[in-house]
Design a protein around this motif. Structure first.
Motif, short mmCIF file in Angstrom:
data_model
loop_
_atom_site.label_atom_id
_atom_site.label_comp_id
_atom_site.label_asym_id
_atom_site.label_seq_id
_atom_site.Cartn_x
_atom_site.Cartn_y
_atom_site.Cartn_z
N CYS A 105 -6.84 9.80 12.92
CA CYS A 105 -7.35 9.83 11.56
C CYS A 105 -6.21 10.34 10.68
O CYS A 105 -5.45 11.23 11.08
N ALA A 106 -6.07 9.77 9.51
CA ALA A 106 -5.00 10.20 8.60
C ALA A 106 -5.52 10.21 7.18
O ALA A 106 -6.45 9.47 6.83
N ALA A 107 -4.90 11.02 6.36
CA ALA A 107 -5.32 11.12 4.96
C ALA A 107 -4.10 11.24 4.08
O ALA A 107 -3.03 11.67 4.50
N ILE A 108 -4.29 10.85 2.84
CA ILE A 108 -3.18 10.89 1.89
C ILE A 108 -3.71 11.18 0.50
O ILE A 108 -4.84 10.83 0.16
N GLY A 163 0.77 -1.24 0.00
CA GLY A 163 0.00 0.00 0.00
C GLY A 163 0.80 1.28 0.00
O GLY A 163 0.30 2.30 0.46
N ARG A 164 2.03 1.29 -0.53
CA ARG A 164 2.72 2.57 -0.67
C ARG A 164 1.88 3.46 -1.57
O ARG A 164 1.42 3.06 -2.62
N GLY A 165 1.69 4.68 -1.14
CA GLY A 165 0.83 5.58 -1.90
C GLY A 165 -0.58 5.59 -1.35
O GLY A 165 -1.33 6.50 -1.63
N THR A 166 -0.94 4.58 -0.58
CA THR A 166 -2.26 4.57 0.04
C THR A 166 -2.16 4.63 1.55
O THR A 166 -3.17 4.46 2.22
N GLY A 167 -0.98 4.85 2.03
CA GLY A 167 -0.85 5.22 3.43
C GLY A 167 -0.82 4.09 4.43
O GLY A 167 -0.80 4.33 5.62
N GLU A 168 -0.81 2.83 3.99
CA GLU A 168 -0.79 1.74 4.97
C GLU A 168 0.65 1.52 5.40
O GLU A 168 1.37 0.70 4.84
N LEU A 169 1.04 2.29 6.36
CA LEU A 169 2.40 2.26 6.84
C LEU A 169 2.50 1.42 8.10
O LEU A 169 1.57 1.32 8.88
N PRO A 224 2.09 3.98 16.13
CA PRO A 224 0.73 3.81 15.61
C PRO A 224 0.60 2.51 14.83
O PRO A 224 1.52 2.10 14.13
N THR A 225 -0.53 1.88 14.95
CA THR A 225 -0.83 0.63 14.25
C THR A 225 -1.99 0.86 13.31
O THR A 225 -3.03 1.39 13.71
N PHE A 226 -1.81 0.45 12.07
CA PHE A 226 -2.88 0.62 11.08
C PHE A 226 -4.11 -0.19 11.49
O PHE A 226 -4.01 -1.35 11.89
N LEU A 227 -5.26 0.43 11.36
CA LEU A 227 -6.51 -0.20 11.79
C LEU A 227 -7.40 -0.51 10.59
O LEU A 227 -7.75 -1.65 10.33
N ILE A 228 -7.78 0.50 9.86
CA ILE A 228 -8.70 0.33 8.75
C ILE A 228 -8.57 1.53 7.83
O ILE A 228 -8.16 2.61 8.27
N SER A 229 -8.90 1.35 6.57
CA SER A 229 -8.79 2.45 5.62
C SER A 229 -9.99 2.46 4.68
O SER A 229 -10.78 1.52 4.64
N ILE A 230 -10.10 3.55 3.94
CA ILE A 230 -11.16 3.64 2.96
C ILE A 230 -10.70 4.51 1.81
O ILE A 230 -10.05 5.55 2.01
N SER A 231 -11.00 4.07 0.62
CA SER A 231 -10.72 4.86 -0.57
C SER A 231 -11.84 5.86 -0.81
O SER A 231 -12.99 5.61 -0.42
N SER A 232 -11.52 6.95 -1.46
CA SER A 232 -12.53 7.99 -1.68
C SER A 232 -13.62 7.56 -2.66
O SER A 232 -14.63 8.24 -2.79
N ASP A 257 -7.43 11.31 -1.21
CA ASP A 257 -8.26 10.28 -1.80
C ASP A 257 -8.17 8.94 -1.09
O ASP A 257 -8.70 7.94 -1.56
N TYR A 258 -7.49 8.94 0.04
CA TYR A 258 -7.41 7.71 0.82
C TYR A 258 -7.32 8.11 2.28
O TYR A 258 -6.55 9.00 2.63
#
Lengths: 116, 116
Positions: free
Chosen positions: B90-93, A99-105, B44-52, B31-32
Motif C-alpha cells: 500500500c502506498a500514499a502520496i 501521473g507524476r504527483g499521483t504516485g503512478e511510478l 514493484p508494479t503499479f496495480l490500482i489507485s484511488i483519489s481521496s 490524497d492519493y
C-alpha cells in the motif's frame, strides 16, 4: 515497451568503499525516484529529480548523493559504505502524462548492494 | 513513525475466494493512494489507485475501497488466482501541482499466498 533499466543488478563492496548505481528511466519520463529497501522492510524514499533538478529529498544519508543527467539517466553515489547500506535499491520513473504527483511510478528491477 | 501501515505481514487465501488486503494511514495530507504488487527479484508494479475524492475504484478483479474518516483503505481481489501470490504494498502520496514531485510512502507490505 521499454522499462526502467537499472545497473548493475548486483554489487558487492567492502565497508568504507564507494558504489555507484545507474538508472535509465522510461523514454520521455521526466521524473526519477530512488528508493532503498532493506531486508524485510518497505521501500524508503531517498530522493527524486524532475527535469534534471533535485525535486524532493527523503531519508537519504549525507554519504549518498545523486544527480540526473541531460539524457535523464540518474546515478546514485554512495560513499563510506556501511554494513547497513546493504539493501535493494530501486529506481522509478514517471511523467506528468502518466501521473507524476499521483504516485503512478514505474519501477526498475532493482540493484542489490551487499556491503561486506 | 510509520505513516502507512499494513498490519498483516501475510495472508493466505484459497484460489477462487476473495482476498482482502488492508491498509491504514495516519497523515491526513495524503490524497492519493496506490497498491503495488511485487514478485521476488522484480521491482514493484503499479496495480490500482484511488483519489481521496472517491471511495471506490474498480479495475477488473481488483477493487480498492477508501474510507477517509477511518483513514483506511482495502484492496479486494475477486476471484483470487495463483498468479496473485505476491507481496502487495500500500502506498500514499500528497500530490500537488506546480511542478516538482513527491515520493511515495509505502507500507511494509502483505505477502498474499493463494492456495490451490
Amino acid at each position: 515497451a521499454a522499462g526502467v533499466i537499472q545497473s548493475p543488478r548486483h554489487l558487492i563492496k567492502e565497508k568504507r568503499e564507494t558504489a555507484t548505481l545507474k538508472c535509465y528511466p522510461i523514454p520521455r519520463h521526466d521524473t526519477v525516484y530512488w528508493y532503498q529497501q532493506g531486508p524485510g522492510q518497505d521501500p524508503q524514499f531517498l530522493i527524486s529529480f524532475y527535469e534534471k533538478m533535485q525535486s524532493d529529498k527523503g531519508s537519504i544519508p549525507d554519504r549518498f548523493s545523486a544527480q540526473q543527467f541531460s539524457d535523464y539517466h540518474s546515478e546514485l553515489n554512495m560513499s563510506s559504505l556501511e554494513l547497513g547500506d546493504s539493501a535493494l535499491y530501486f529506481c522509478a520513473s514517471s511523467s506528468v502524462l502518466t501521473g507524476r504527483g499521483t504516485g503512478e511510478l514505474f519501477f526498475g528491477e532493482g540493484s542489490r548492494l551487499t556491503v561486506l | 513513525d510509520q505513516q502507512v501501515k499494513q498490519n498483516s505481514p501475510s495472508l493466505s487465501v484459497q484460489e477462487g475466494r476473495i482476498s482482502i488486503l488492508n491498509c491504514d494511514y495516519t497523515n491526513s495530507m495524503f490524497d492519493y493512494f496506490l497498491w503495488y504488487k511485487k514478485y521476488p527479484a522484480e521491482g514493484p508494479t503499479f496495480l490500482i489507485s484511488i483519489s481521496s475524492i472517491k471511495d471506490k475504484n474498480e479495475d477488473g478483479r481488483f477493487t480498492v475501497f477508501l474510507n477517509k474518516s477511518a483513514k483506511h483503505l482495502s484492496l479486494h481481489i475477486v476471484p483470487s488466482q495463483p498468479g496473485d501470490s505476491a507481496v502487495y504494498f500500500c502506498a500514499a502520496i500528497h500530490s500537488y501541482s506546480g511542478g516538482g514531485a513527491d515520493g511515495l510512502t509505502f507500507g511494509k507490505g502483505t505477502h498474499l499466498i493463494i492456495q490451490p
